[in-house]
Design an enzyme around this catalytic site. Structure first.
Site: not given
Length: 311
Positions: A239-241
């Site tokens: 879950l990068h952002d």
């Protein structure tokens, strides 16, 4: 007093969840949201910002669409990851309001100008809009507290062997941001690949049982499918952002180092690579706070806790 932030994003499943997290957090005051092309075309990412804010009943937040292509290159999109709409999976509402009649850079500049205190820019897509802002409004640099970006990596890329997607799309823009003299915080793949959401985490979010937590779970259902490919070696989906927002809320969840970062704009094999001077080999003064590790369970717990806000 809540921290004023300006969010520039390219929704995108993980961008959408970053919006959800930011707007569930009273510690943050989201002054405006701008869209960039990246995960999908500029028209679709703008529409997705409007759809998410309609879902969250935050149509009061000013929104503007940004640059339609990178500074010097043709646009690349990640529709293979995010689907035809950019937010495939759940049934999202149609936009209930319109964007501002101005560009992203104009809205950013207006927001900075009108703020009584410096604003933190959070940028979770390509850096095109932020670079245009920095180049066109040098008089506003002092109104920017820091720029927190999702992008880059110290090691392996996810779009090429050397480059992470957001930086690869517009490396010239990213280089402008890193060399701007404004404090930069980098959430790269080194940390975001450790911020994985597992199937059981998705079910935990779904069980919270409000309309927003259900949508988040459905976004993750779709996002998890792409990341099941064995080449990644993932247990779940990174879950990068939301790491950018989580760092603002709970920096103690993250391990960071202060290093100099440059962006390769011309390499035959390394175009878009973030070159992190980990061992201080260049003699360059550090220009970035680089995230290198995360307490995954603490990150998941933060998301679950904030999703209850939407009950």
């Amino acid at each position: 007093m809540a921290l004023p932030i300006l969010l520039d994003c390219d929704p995108g499943h993980d961008d959408a969840i970053a919006i959800v997290l930011a707007l569930a957090s009273p510690e943050l005051d989201v002054k405006a949201i701008t869209s960039s092309a990246g995960n999908q075309t500029p028209e679709k990412t703008l529409r997705n910002v409007l759809r998410m804010l309609t879902l969250l009943n935050r149509t009061d937040i000013p929104v503007a669409g940004g640059a339609v292509k990178p500074l010097m290159r043709e646009l690349i999109i990640a529709d293979n990851v995010h689907g035809e709409s950019g937010l495939d999976g759940p049934a999202l509402p149609e936009p209930a309001f319109a964007p501002q009649n101005c560009t992203a850079v104009e809205l950013m500049a207006k927001t900075l100008r009108e703020s009584a205190e410096p604003v933190t820019i959070v940028s979770t897509g390509p850096q095109t809009n932020v670079a245009l802002l920095l180049n066109s409004h040098p008089e506003l640099h002092s109104k920017i507290a820091r720029i927190v970006i999702m992008g880059g990596a110290m090691g392996l890329g996810n779009w090429t062997p050397a480059a992470e997607f957001n930086i690869y799309v517009d490396p010239e823009a990213a280089e402008i941001v890193f060399q701007s003299g404004i404090p930069v915080v980098m959430a790269g793949l080194d940390v975001t690949h450790k911020a994985q959401i597992h199937v059981e985490d998705t079910e935990r979010f779904r069980a919270i049982g409000n309309p927003v937590s259900t949508i988040v779970a459905e976004l993750l259902d779709f996002f998890l499918e792409y990341h099941k490919d064995e080449k990644w070696g993932f247990v779940g989906a990174p879950l990068h952002d939301p790491c950018t927002i989580a760092w603002l809320l709970k920096p103690e969840l993250f391990t960071t180092v202060e290093r100099w970062v440059g962006v390769e704009t011309q390499g035959k094999y390394t175009q878009g690579m973030t070159v992190v001077d980990y061992y201080y080999l260049t003699g360059n003064k550090p220009n970035a706070t680089v995230m290198v590790d995360v307490d995954r369970q603490g990150f998941v717990d933060l998301l679950a806790d904030r999703l209850k806000f939407y009950a």
